[in-house]
Design an enzyme around this catalytic site. Structure first.
Site, PDB file in Angstrom:
ATOM      1  N   VAL A  38     -59.969  10.238  -2.311  1.00 15.06           N
ATOM      2  CA  VAL A  38     -59.475   8.859  -2.390  1.00 15.06           C
ATOM      3  C   VAL A  38     -60.469   7.975  -3.148  1.00 15.06           C
ATOM      4  O   VAL A  38     -60.097   7.126  -3.948  1.00 15.06           O
ATOM      5  CB  VAL A  38     -59.209   8.315  -0.970  1.00 15.06           C
ATOM      6  CG1 VAL A  38     -58.928   6.818  -1.010  1.00 15.06           C
ATOM      7  CG2 VAL A  38     -58.031   9.045  -0.334  1.00 15.06           C
ATOM      8  N   ALA A  39     -61.768   8.197  -2.907  1.00 19.94           N
ATOM      9  CA  ALA A  39     -62.789   7.378  -3.561  1.00 19.94           C
ATOM     10  C   ALA A  39     -62.859   7.648  -5.053  1.00 19.94           C
ATOM     11  O   ALA A  39     -63.033   6.733  -5.853  1.00 19.94           O
ATOM     12  CB  ALA A  39     -64.150   7.657  -2.923  1.00 19.94           C
ATOM     13  N   GLU A  50     -56.733   4.716  -7.772  1.00 21.95           N
ATOM     14  CA  GLU A  50     -55.284   4.607  -7.490  1.00 21.95           C
ATOM     15  C   GLU A  50     -54.665   3.360  -8.102  1.00 21.95           C
ATOM     16  O   GLU A  50     -53.486   3.342  -8.428  1.00 21.95           O
ATOM     17  CB  GLU A  50     -55.026   4.592  -5.968  1.00 21.95           C
ATOM     18  CG  GLU A  50     -55.361   5.865  -5.247  1.00 21.95           C
ATOM     19  CD  GLU A  50     -56.834   5.941  -4.846  1.00 21.95           C
ATOM     20  OE1 GLU A  50     -57.209   6.949  -4.262  1.00 21.95           O
ATOM     21  OE2 GLU A  50     -57.599   4.987  -5.128  1.00 21.95           O
ATOM     22  N   ASP A  93     -39.479   1.309 -44.248  1.00 24.32           N
ATOM     23  CA  ASP A  93     -38.260   1.328 -45.038  1.00 24.32           C
ATOM     24  C   ASP A  93     -38.358   0.158 -46.023  1.00 24.32           C
ATOM     25  O   ASP A  93     -39.104  -0.792 -45.782  1.00 24.32           O
ATOM     26  CB  ASP A  93     -37.064   1.153 -44.103  1.00 24.32           C
ATOM     27  CG  ASP A  93     -35.738   1.247 -44.824  1.00 24.32           C
ATOM     28  OD1 ASP A  93     -35.653   2.051 -45.775  1.00 24.32           O
ATOM     29  OD2 ASP A  93     -34.801   0.530 -44.450  1.00 24.32           O
ATOM     30  N   ASP A  98     -34.229  -0.193 -40.248  1.00 24.16           N
ATOM     31  CA  ASP A  98     -33.136  -0.969 -39.667  1.00 24.16           C
ATOM     32  C   ASP A  98     -31.814  -0.206 -39.632  1.00 24.16           C
ATOM     33  O   ASP A  98     -30.906  -0.579 -38.912  1.00 24.16           O
ATOM     34  CB  ASP A  98     -32.949  -2.285 -40.437  1.00 24.16           C
ATOM     35  CG  ASP A  98     -32.664  -2.057 -41.914  1.00 24.16           C
ATOM     36  OD1 ASP A  98     -32.738  -0.898 -42.375  1.00 24.16           O
ATOM     37  OD2 ASP A  98     -32.362  -3.043 -42.618  1.00 24.16           O
ATOM     38  N   ASP A 117     -32.526   5.584 -40.255  1.00 28.02           N
ATOM     39  CA  ASP A 117     -33.930   5.501 -39.841  1.00 28.02           C
ATOM     40  C   ASP A 117     -34.149   5.979 -38.406  1.00 28.02           C
ATOM     41  O   ASP A 117     -35.281   6.228 -38.005  1.00 28.02           O
ATOM     42  CB  ASP A 117     -34.424   4.043 -39.937  1.00 28.02           C
ATOM     43  CG  ASP A 117     -34.376   3.515 -41.360  1.00 28.02           C
ATOM     44  OD1 ASP A 117     -34.710   4.282 -42.277  1.00 28.02           O
ATOM     45  OD2 ASP A 117     -33.996   2.361 -41.560  1.00 28.02           O
ATOM     46  N   ASN A 146     -65.384   3.518  -8.865  1.00 30.33           N
ATOM     47  CA  ASN A 146     -65.078   4.774  -8.173  1.00 30.33           C
ATOM     48  C   ASN A 146     -66.281   5.710  -8.116  1.00 30.33           C
ATOM     49  O   ASN A 146     -66.484   6.417  -7.132  1.00 30.33           O
ATOM     50  CB  ASN A 146     -63.897   5.466  -8.858  1.00 30.33           C
ATOM     51  CG  ASN A 146     -62.587   4.777  -8.527  1.00 30.33           C
ATOM     52  OD1 ASN A 146     -62.268   3.755  -9.110  1.00 30.33           O
ATOM     53  ND2 ASN A 146     -61.860   5.293  -7.579  1.00 30.33           N
ATOM     54  N   GLU A 194     -68.300   4.661  -5.251  1.00 30.58           N
ATOM     55  CA  GLU A 194     -67.707   5.099  -3.978  1.00 30.58           C
ATOM     56  C   GLU A 194     -67.992   6.571  -3.711  1.00 30.58           C
ATOM     57  O   GLU A 194     -68.313   6.965  -2.580  1.00 30.58           O
ATOM     58  CB  GLU A 194     -66.196   4.842  -4.002  1.00 30.58           C
ATOM     59  CG  GLU A 194     -65.830   3.364  -3.972  1.00 30.58           C
ATOM     60  CD  GLU A 194     -64.369   3.121  -4.301  1.00 30.58           C
ATOM     61  OE1 GLU A 194     -63.563   4.057  -4.148  1.00 30.58           O
ATOM     62  OE2 GLU A 194     -64.033   1.998  -4.729  1.00 30.58           O
ATOM     63  N   THR A 201     -58.539  -5.095  -3.948  1.00 31.38           N
ATOM     64  CA  THR A 201     -59.659  -5.955  -4.336  1.00 31.38           C
ATOM     65  C   THR A 201     -60.124  -5.680  -5.763  1.00 31.38           C
ATOM     66  O   THR A 201     -60.590  -6.585  -6.447  1.00 31.38           O
ATOM     67  CB  THR A 201     -60.838  -5.807  -3.348  1.00 31.38           C
ATOM     68  OG1 THR A 201     -61.126  -4.434  -3.183  1.00 31.38           O
ATOM     69  CG2 THR A 201     -60.500  -6.402  -2.002  1.00 31.38           C
ATOM     70  N   GLU A 207     -68.613  -4.859  -6.570  1.00 28.98           N
ATOM     71  CA  GLU A 207     -67.574  -4.666  -7.585  1.00 28.98           C
ATOM     72  C   GLU A 207     -67.154  -5.991  -8.212  1.00 28.98           C
ATOM     73  O   GLU A 207     -66.777  -6.028  -9.387  1.00 28.98           O
ATOM     74  CB  GLU A 207     -66.402  -3.891  -6.990  1.00 28.98           C
ATOM     75  CG  GLU A 207     -66.853  -2.478  -6.647  1.00 28.98           C
ATOM     76  CD  GLU A 207     -65.740  -1.533  -6.241  1.00 28.98           C
ATOM     77  OE1 GLU A 207     -64.576  -1.939  -6.254  1.00 28.98           O
ATOM     78  OE2 GLU A 207     -66.069  -0.378  -5.930  1.00 28.98           O
TER      79      GLU A 207
END
Length: 1052
Positions: A323-324, A328, A370, A730, A734, A796, A799, A827, A960
């Site tokens: 997790v550290a 995430e 183009d 366009d 293309d 991280n 941590e 945080t 942090e």
């Protein structure tokens, strides 16, 4: 087994109509029988585009979990769930609290999966937009009778179909017979040609030729703009040219690759996985004696003891490490930053459809553009015209400004001919009356109805004015209300000429004489023939020229050479030239008035037109073109300065493409274009090594007469060479290349829905320079993303070192997974997002594009992370140890809450607590008056560590926050780039501290996260221990600056 007809190499365009009819066993006057249609439908299927099956939702969701870091978190959640199930009761947790960790991890993964599915790119919308181009019904000959509205999906090869003006072509068909003298089809969206294409019935004797050269074929999805005809259906459904484009879009969507940043993050993820595994293994090796012991008897282990409880504790350490180590919150922060980036780009007219494209734009190395509608306006306009002056050897060239169908856009340069001489009057009359076009306003743009060249001529007439002063003043006064209620644009000058010269007959254009004309009744009651067409063709049929004073002079050789020389000059600039002439002596047509006239039958026979259009009086020549956008020249210069190469890939002809490219400064005026300008066919015929060599050559490139497959192949080759390719376009043609390119950029105004749906970005203003602005924005966003990714990863690393130190020292865990998740997600999130608002460097577009393989984290940055991370680990573990072992620190009282002070050796061997004689731990109070009590003294290291854990967590959060200030610049000191340069960061830091205080001082959240409120004294300690991180990073930045300075001096 019978071979289906479409599998045979059947070049219908190179066969005669009779051969095509014989091939399909059909008669032009009868069509197919019902039974034959049924048999062919079984063989060929319905005339519709295949429906590609999209990925089901469950598959899209599962794909979001196909990531190493996500899998590690899943395993961590599973282990956490099992431990919570077996040990929830033992730790005093019950119900929801025991499952907080696994539930939070699962919730994070689910949220990330939702974001991933939302961003998932499918080709389906582009393919659906293609289906909208298909015709719904057609007039088809079956069993000798015309079925007026047969559904287009029921067509089969061999069907006889009648097409009229305005019809959408239902399948790829061979023109079998013309019902009018001319037939034109608008196929620019398919081939990129600016002008409607003239179609005929004669075979084209080339087995392998470009779409543009197949002048006897009409293609599904294109539109008939002039004339009517009868055709034979050649191919249907997926075998049509539009069907091939659908296949190419689908194939291109399968070839889509990850963005450069995604590749870097995946690479980082793989390394992080290895690092997590190694750290977990080291933790277990260091602590194996705590859960596994044995005696050695006669050299062999015996009496092996295994503690399941201690083993599960180190499982929890492994979960905490996973997790550290994994940031995430990173996917959410990246998505937020990209979403904010898309808003900024939208304000600058670049609408980003796919979020990752924002970052990819920043490392674009090649823009494949183009021409028609992208570099040019896709609106024909007159650039210059010439007539003869007072003598046959003197001509006047008059230049015209303006690039759109807006009559007020530009004007005639140095226009002094308000009282127009005879030549200019004749030219204005022919432009206005020998013309079937119109102009309307769609709310944003002035657009043409009818032929674009004719619309441009009408705009010229409006700029020229009229010779009658009274009428001219009246028209000028009414020009403020040009647009009528039905969106039609009122063309006052053209209307004046049409009222003056009443049209009584039209001689349609044909390929033989290459001209069209009208017979008009002049104000004096006499008829006059007004003619416009190919200059060489009109000169051949002209016997006189008109001079400025209105006198007629026979054309001599010198005059003819002057006119042809002027024509050659205009053509070399890529102009489409039209000649103008008239005739007063009309013989039997001098009194023609209506279709009841005796000579009317001659007007029904195109073979008579050349004779009628003979002995003409030549007036002058007009040069038209699809002009380049005004802002393109600067955008090309900006691209060169930014190290971005521009390649033009167009369906238009070679000379026009080269002329436009010279004008926009892609090539210099006298540059030799050998090896720089090729047709699509010429490029494809080169050996692969030569193709690569050509693409590697510096400077611009232009590929003309390019088909969809050519565009795709060029984009594919560039990507294989490691280029990051942005493709603009366009048209329908293309779409496959837009889908295949790293960045597909469609035009918002003139672009087809197919192109928009296949693209990653849409230009709301169709402005090429907007791409350059978007690239600059993409570069700034990438730099900012790099800042916050480094910030989050450095957090991280801290941590991980913290947990590693905890496990290595053998002390109780100072932070639990749910607290780490809170830090990583909540945080850390606001400051990381705020770093996305760092102002861009002023010289961002004067640097070459970053290489797609540039590392996200250099070796020096990694050293910095490890130094900072080590301090984070020491600080978080240190404050934990201080609380247990010291009564005060730097004069700050730590025992105000009444907790028990123990020896460091006791803390390091806390697992042996049950064997310590006379060990006691007194209850203590926390802010708010809550008492922390424990029945068993050994619970002092589990239940009783809540205050020490809160201090560790608060130090981590504070460090942090200070570290986010360090992330403002990779090398510059905070003195040079102070925090207020990015006020959003200050706001974000306040929010993060506020959220941290929320979980500390809200009882329910405090229980969930295992924290307690802190006193003012304790907060002072937290800040005191956290603040040095700024000083440490400032020293590291100083070292980096000195290293760079030394390197520069060595190079110098």
């Amino acid at each position: 087994m019978e071979v289906p007809i479409e599998e045979k190499p059947f070049p219908a365009w190179s066969w005669s109509v009779e051969e095509c009819l014989k091939e399909y066993g059909v008669k032009l006057e009868r069509g197919l029988s019902t039974s034959e249609v049924q048999r062919r439908r079984e063989k060929y299927g319905w005339n519709e585009l295949a429906k590609e099956k999209g990925k089901p939702l469950w598959q899209l969701v599962l794909e979001q979990f196909d990531d190493l870091l996500v899998k590690i978190l899943l395993i961590a959640a599973f282990i956490s769930f099992i431990l919570a199930y077996f040990h929830g009761g033992e730790t005093g947790e019950s119900g929801f609290e025991a499952y907080v960790e696994p539930l939070v991890i699962i919730l994070i993964l689910v949220l990330n999966a939702i974001v991933g599915v939302w961003q998932e790119n499918n080709a389906e919308k582009a393919l659906e937009a293609l289906k909208e181009l298909q015709c719904e019904s057609g007039k088809v000959l079956r069993d000798g009778n015309f079925v007026p509205d047969l559904p287009a999906r029921e067509l089969v090869p061999g069907d006889i179909v009648e097409l009229r003006v305005g019809d959408k072509v239902p399948a790829d068909m061979r023109v079998a017979a013309l019902k009018t003298s001319t037939l034109r089809a608008e196929q620019s969206s398919l081939t990129g040609e600016a002008m409607p294409v003239l179609k005929g019935t004669s075979p084209v004797f080339l087995d392998d030729c470009e779409l543009q050269a197949k002048e006897n074929m009409v293609f599904a999805g294109t539109t008939v703009v002039n004339g009517s005809c009868v055709c034979i259906v050649i191919t249907t459904g997926m075998n049509t040219e539009i069907g091939k484009i659908q296949k190419q879009i689908h194939e291109a969507s399968l070839e889509e690759s990850d963005t450069p940043l995604k590749k870097k993050l995946d690479e980082f993820g793989n390394r992080l996985t290895t690092a997590i595994g190694i750290v977990c293994l080291v933790v277990w090796i260091i602590n194996y004696k705590n859960f596994l012991s044995w005696d050695v008897v006669d050299g062999f282990p015996s009496n092996i003891k295994f503690s399941f409880q201690k083993c599960t504790y180190y499982f929890k350490i492994a979960v905490a490490l996973a997790v550290a180590a994994i940031p995430e919150g990173l996917p959410a922060v990246i998505t937020t930053c990209l979403a904010l980036g898309t808003r900024k780009m939208a304000q600058k007219n670049a609408i980003v459809r796919k979020l990752p494209s924002v970052e990819t734009l920043g490392c674009t190395t090649v823009i494949c553009s183009d021409k028609t509608g992208t570099l040019t306006t896709n609106q024909m306009s007159v650039t210059e015209f010439f007539t003869l002056g007072g003598r046959t050897n003197a001509s006047r060239v008059i230049r015209v400004e303006g690039t759109t169908y807006d009559p007020k856009d530009g004007g005639i340069i140095d226009w002094t001919c308000f009282n127009m001489d005879a030549n200019l009057q004749a030219m204005a009359e022919i432009c206005a009356v020998c013309n079937d076009a119109g102009i309307y306003f769609d709310g944003r743009l002035f657009r043409a109805t009818g032929l674009p060249t004719e619309a441009a001529l009408k705009v010229l007439v409006e700029k020229m004015g009229v010779p009658d002063t009274k009428s001219k003043n009246k028209i000028t006064n009414s020009q403020n209300n040009m647009v009528e209620s039905n969106s039609t644009v009122k063309l006052g000058c053209c209307d004046w000429w049409n009222r003056r010269s009443k049209r009584v007959a039209t001689l349609e254009f044909d390929r033989v004489r290459k001209s069209m004309s009208v017979i008009v009744r002049e104000p004096d009651g006499e008829n006059r023939l007004l003619v416009k067409g190919a200059v060489e063709s009109l000169l051949e049929r002209s016997s006189h020229v008109q001079l400025a004073d209105g006198s007629l002079v026979p054309i001599d050789e010198q005059c003819r050479e002057l006119l042809l020389h002027r024509l050659m000059e205009m053509s070399s600039k890529g102009l489409r030239c039209l000649g103008f002439a008239y005739k007063d002596e009309l013989g039997e047509f001098s009194d023609y008035y209506a279709d009841t006239h005796p000579s009317h039958n001659k007007l029904l026979d195109p073979a008579c037109y050349s004779a009628i259009e003979s002995d003409l009086v030549f007036v002058g020549v007009v040069g038209l073109r699809d002009p380049p956008r005004e802002e393109v020249h600067k955008a090309i210069e900006d691209c060169k300065e930014a190290g971005i190469r521009v390649m033009v890939i167009t369906g238009d002809n070679k000379s026009t493409a080269e002329a436009i490219c010279r004008e926009i400064s892609l090539f210099s005026k006298d540059e030799d274009l050998k090896g720089q300008s090729l047709t699509g066919k010429e490029f494809m015929s080169l050996p692969p090594s030569e193709q690569v060599k050509m693409l590697l050559r510096p400077g611009g490139k232009v590929f003309s007469r390019a088909e969809p497959r050519h565009k795709q192949e060029i984009v594919r080759l560039l990507k294989d060479m490691g280029e990051i390719v942005a493709m603009t376009g366009d048209g329908v043609n293309d779409a496959p290349a837009l889908k295949l390119a790293d960045i597909g950029i469609a035009m918002g105004i003139t672009g087809t829905e197919v192109a928009k749906e296949a693209s990653d970005m849409v230009l709301a203003d169709d402005n090429f320079s907007t791409i350059v602005t978007a690239v600059a924005e993409g570069r700034a966003i990438y730099n900012n993303m790099k800042s916050f990714i480094r910030y989050m990863i450095s957090s991280n690393v801290g941590e991980v070192i913290s947990i590693f130190l905890t496990a290595a020292l053998g002390i109780p865990e100072c932070m639990i997974p749910v607290q780490l998740l809170w830090v990583n997600l909540v945080t850390d999130g606001p400051p990381a997002t705020a770093l996305g608002f760092n102002p861009a460097d002023v010289d961002i577009m004067r640097k070459p594009p970053r290489k797609s393989n540039d590392s996200l984290i250099s070796s020096w940055v990694l050293v910095r992370y490890l130094v900072i991370g080590s301090y984070v680990g020491i600080a978080t573990v240190g404050i934990f140890v201080l609380w247990y072992t010291q009564a005060s620190f730097l004069g700050i009282n730590l025992v105000g809450d009444g907790h028990t002070i123990i020896e460091l050796s006791q803390l390091l061997n806390w697992g042996e607590c049950h064997s310590w004689p006379n060990f006691t731990a007194t209850p203590f109070t926390v802010s708010g008056g809550r008492a922390i009590t424990f029945s068993n003294p050994c619970d002092y290291f589990s239940v009783g560590k809540v205050k020490a854990m809160t201090l560790s967590l608060s130090v981590l959060v504070a460090i942090e926050m200070f570290n986010s200030l360090n992330a403002l610049s990779e090398e510059n000191s905070l003195r040079k780039i102070p925090p207020w340069r990015n006020p959003w960061l200050m706001v974000a830091m306040s929010i993060s501290f506020g959220l941290h205080c929320l979980i500390l001082y809200t009882p329910f959240l405090a229980n969930v996260f295992g924290v307690v409120p802190l006193s003012l004294n304790e907060w002072f300690l937290v800040i005191l221990i956290s603040a040095p991180v700024i000083l440490i990073d400032e020293i590291l930045k100083l070292v980096a600056r000195n290293q760079r300075k030394v390197k520069k001096e060595k190079v110098a």
